[in-house]
Write a protein that holds these residues in place. Sequence first.
Motif, PDB file in Angstrom:
ATOM      1  N   MET A   1       0.845  -1.197   0.000  1.00  0.00           N
ATOM      2  CA  MET A   1       0.000   0.000   0.000  1.00  0.00           C
ATOM      3  C   MET A   1       0.874   1.238   0.000  1.00  0.00           C
ATOM      4  O   MET A   1       1.848   1.329   0.756  1.00  0.00           O
ATOM      5  N   LYS A   2       0.523   2.196  -0.836  1.00  0.00           N
ATOM      6  CA  LYS A   2       1.188   3.493  -0.828  1.00  0.00           C
ATOM      7  C   LYS A   2       0.295   4.506  -0.118  1.00  0.00           C
ATOM      8  O   LYS A   2      -0.936   4.453  -0.227  1.00  0.00           O
ATOM      9  N   ALA A   3       0.926   5.425   0.592  1.00  0.00           N
ATOM     10  CA  ALA A   3       0.151   6.413   1.345  1.00  0.00           C
ATOM     11  C   ALA A   3       0.986   7.656   1.577  1.00  0.00           C
ATOM     12  O   ALA A   3       2.232   7.600   1.573  1.00  0.00           O
ATOM     13  N   ILE A   4       0.292   8.775   1.778  1.00  0.00           N
ATOM     14  CA  ILE A   4       0.951  10.026   2.135  1.00  0.00           C
ATOM     15  C   ILE A   4       0.878  10.169   3.645  1.00  0.00           C
ATOM     16  O   ILE A   4      -0.200  10.126   4.223  1.00  0.00           O
ATOM     17  N   VAL A   5       2.034  10.344   4.281  1.00  0.00           N
ATOM     18  CA  VAL A   5       2.135  10.359   5.735  1.00  0.00           C
ATOM     19  C   VAL A   5       2.428  11.774   6.229  1.00  0.00           C
ATOM     20  O   VAL A   5       3.215  12.506   5.610  1.00  0.00           O
ATOM     21  N   LEU A   6       1.782  12.134   7.329  1.00  0.00           N
ATOM     22  CA  LEU A   6       2.083  13.388   8.026  1.00  0.00           C
ATOM     23  C   LEU A   6       3.165  13.092   9.063  1.00  0.00           C
ATOM     24  O   LEU A   6       2.944  12.340  10.017  1.00  0.00           O
ATOM     25  N   ASN A   7       4.326  13.680   8.881  1.00  0.00           N
ATOM     26  CA  ASN A   7       5.471  13.372   9.737  1.00  0.00           C
ATOM     27  C   ASN A   7       5.532  14.208  11.012  1.00  0.00           C
ATOM     28  O   ASN A   7       6.341  13.938  11.892  1.00  0.00           O
ATOM     29  N   GLY A   8       4.676  15.210  11.099  1.00  0.00           N
ATOM     30  CA  GLY A   8       4.626  16.055  12.294  1.00  0.00           C
ATOM     31  C   GLY A   8       3.720  17.238  12.031  1.00  0.00           C
ATOM     32  O   GLY A   8       3.468  17.606  10.872  1.00  0.00           O
ATOM     33  N   PHE A   9       3.200  17.852  13.084  1.00  0.00           N
ATOM     34  CA  PHE A   9       2.331  19.010  12.910  1.00  0.00           C
ATOM     35  C   PHE A   9       3.127  20.191  12.372  1.00  0.00           C
ATOM     36  O   PHE A   9       4.300  20.382  12.721  1.00  0.00           O
ATOM     37  N   GLY A  10       2.472  20.979  11.520  1.00  0.00           N
ATOM     38  CA  GLY A  10       3.151  22.152  10.983  1.00  0.00           C
ATOM     39  C   GLY A  10       2.672  22.485   9.590  1.00  0.00           C
ATOM     40  O   GLY A  10       1.491  22.360   9.270  1.00  0.00           O
ATOM     41  N   ASN A  11       3.609  22.900   8.729  1.00  0.00           N
ATOM     42  CA  ASN A  11       3.234  23.331   7.377  1.00  0.00           C
ATOM     43  C   ASN A  11       3.139  22.132   6.433  1.00  0.00           C
ATOM     44  O   ASN A  11       3.313  20.974   6.832  1.00  0.00           O
ATOM     45  N   VAL A  12       2.878  22.415   5.167  1.00  0.00           N
ATOM     46  CA  VAL A  12       2.627  21.342   4.199  1.00  0.00           C
ATOM     47  C   VAL A  12       3.872  20.529   3.875  1.00  0.00           C
ATOM     48  O   VAL A  12       3.766  19.447   3.279  1.00  0.00           O
ATOM     49  N   ASP A  13       5.035  21.005   4.253  1.00  0.00           N
ATOM     50  CA  ASP A  13       6.258  20.241   3.992  1.00  0.00           C
ATOM     51  C   ASP A  13       6.384  19.020   4.886  1.00  0.00           C
ATOM     52  O   ASP A  13       7.344  18.245   4.753  1.00  0.00           O
ATOM     53  N   GLN A  14       5.417  18.813   5.787  1.00  0.00           N
ATOM     54  CA  GLN A  14       5.452  17.658   6.688  1.00  0.00           C
ATOM     55  C   GLN A  14       4.965  16.374   6.016  1.00  0.00           C
ATOM     56  O   GLN A  14       5.032  15.302   6.617  1.00  0.00           O
ATOM     57  N   PHE A  15       4.510  16.452   4.758  1.00  0.00           N
ATOM     58  CA  PHE A  15       3.979  15.266   4.070  1.00  0.00           C
ATOM     59  C   PHE A  15       5.059  14.556   3.263  1.00  0.00           C
ATOM     60  O   PHE A  15       5.921  15.199   2.651  1.00  0.00           O
ATOM     61  N   SER A  16       4.976  13.214   3.219  1.00  0.00           N
ATOM     62  CA  SER A  16       5.872  12.421   2.376  1.00  0.00           C
ATOM     63  C   SER A  16       5.166  11.129   1.972  1.00  0.00           C
ATOM     64  O   SER A  16       4.237  10.672   2.643  1.00  0.00           O
ATOM     65  N   MET A  17       5.624  10.534   0.872  1.00  0.00           N
ATOM     66  CA  MET A  17       5.084   9.261   0.395  1.00  0.00           C
ATOM     67  C   MET A  17       5.801   8.115   1.094  1.00  0.00           C
ATOM     68  O   MET A  17       7.027   8.122   1.225  1.00  0.00           O
ATOM     69  N   ASN A  18       5.025   7.114   1.538  1.00  0.00           N
ATOM     70  CA  ASN A  18       5.601   5.925   2.169  1.00  0.00           C
ATOM     71  C   ASN A  18       4.889   4.674   1.664  1.00  0.00           C
ATOM     72  O   ASN A  18       3.789   4.748   1.114  1.00  0.00           O
ATOM     73  N   SER A  19       5.515   3.526   1.895  1.00  0.00           N
ATOM     74  CA  SER A  19       4.930   2.234   1.537  1.00  0.00           C
ATOM     75  C   SER A  19       4.635   1.437   2.799  1.00  0.00           C
ATOM     76  O   SER A  19       5.425   1.463   3.757  1.00  0.00           O
ATOM     77  N   PHE A  20       3.504   0.723   2.801  1.00  0.00           N
ATOM     78  CA  PHE A  20       3.075  -0.083   3.944  1.00  0.00           C
ATOM     79  C   PHE A  20       2.500  -1.398   3.444  1.00  0.00           C
ATOM     80  O   PHE A  20       2.186  -1.555   2.261  1.00  0.00           O
ATOM     81  N   ASP A  21       2.344  -2.341   4.364  1.00  0.00           N
ATOM     82  CA  ASP A  21       1.599  -3.553   4.041  1.00  0.00           C
ATOM     83  C   ASP A  21       0.135  -3.206   3.837  1.00  0.00           C
ATOM     84  O   ASP A  21      -0.398  -2.280   4.469  1.00  0.00           O
ATOM     85  N   ILE A  22      -0.540  -3.941   2.965  1.00  0.00           N
ATOM     86  CA  ILE A  22      -1.980  -3.751   2.811  1.00  0.00           C
ATOM     87  C   ILE A  22      -2.639  -4.093   4.138  1.00  0.00           C
ATOM     88  O   ILE A  22      -2.321  -5.103   4.760  1.00  0.00           O
ATOM     89  N   PRO A  23      -3.542  -3.246   4.640  1.00  0.00           N
ATOM     90  CA  PRO A  23      -4.103  -3.481   5.983  1.00  0.00           C
ATOM     91  C   PRO A  23      -4.886  -4.790   6.084  1.00  0.00           C
ATOM     92  O   PRO A  23      -5.559  -5.199   5.133  1.00  0.00           O
ATOM     93  N   ALA A  24      -4.764  -5.431   7.232  1.00  0.00           N
ATOM     94  CA  ALA A  24      -5.594  -6.594   7.521  1.00  0.00           C
ATOM     95  C   ALA A  24      -7.015  -6.118   7.804  1.00  0.00           C
ATOM     96  O   ALA A  24      -7.225  -4.993   8.253  1.00  0.00           O
TER      97      ALA A  24
END
Length: 333
Positions: A1-24
């Motif tokens: 699964m691909k997803a956009i993650v919020l790495n911390g509170f703040g401005n829009v630069d806190q977002f990044s793309m990450n990969s995860f297992d498909i949820p159970a």
Amino acid sequence: MKAIVLNGFGNVDQFSMNSFDIPAFQEHELLIAIKAAAFNPIDYQMRQGRRESLHMHSPILGREFAGIVIAAGKNTQGFQAGDEVIAAAGSKGSNGTYATHIALDYRMVAHKPASLSFSTATAIPASGLTALQTFRRMQPQQQDHIFITGGAGAVGSFLIKLLKAHHIDQLFTTAGNEQSSAALQELGLKPAQIIDYRQPDLTQQILAANGQRFFDWAVDIVGGSISETAAEVLGLNKNYADITFLGTERTRELLFDKGCHVLNISNYAYMAAGKVEWYGQNLQQLTALINDQIVTPPAVQVVGSLSADTVKQAHLLMENNQTYGRKLVMTMD
């Protein structure tokens, strides 16, 4: 699964793309491939760490989607693999909807109107449920005069459609640009019913548009200083629907001094009360209204496909009030 993650509170630069297992998925859940997700103001409020962030349970934001069922838990009913669906997941899915997959309680899901694309259908759940709850709990009468802040937005436009479908036509709202004004006129409002909130003496301009009559209802979808204006134009012992919880202290004082009835609108309330089925049942009723052409879904703007840049752009557009009467959408293709 691909997803956009919020790495911390703040401005829009806190977002990044990450990969995860498909949820159970559990026995009462559906596993769904998300095809489109819509953006909501609560998204950037969460990103900023405001009150709404207390409801976060995942660093993946996003609260509504349209997609295709991949698998159904053995205790689900009414859904099977291949079904096209919509849902307002809120914070109750395996993760937020800025992702390619989600697991969600089947009772929160409804079948997508067959005539709509995924990018259009994803704009229905959150704004539609809010507008429908507001309309039903208001129980407005045809003779009521109603003032709505931010009527061009997704919730406001849905509510205006519901009101006009029930022949409630004494509707007035605000806009701050030509695009929003044009969108409101497409809903059937006359130019005289649309007041530019940038002009001075706004309260007097709104009352003048209403024939110097105070309103029976004010519906606040914006908050801040315009909520004070909404309270100012209400009559004695009249009614105020609060959709934002962003009114000021002066707003509360005005409402108290006029003895107004305050109606708090919260979709989250049903989840907190354990009434999970409320979401799916009301979504089904919304899709029936759309299938019967009683109301239409909000206008949408596809910002882009799944990426951190798309999310950043959408958040900035919402924060800067540049949606111009369109619901912002992200596709997963």
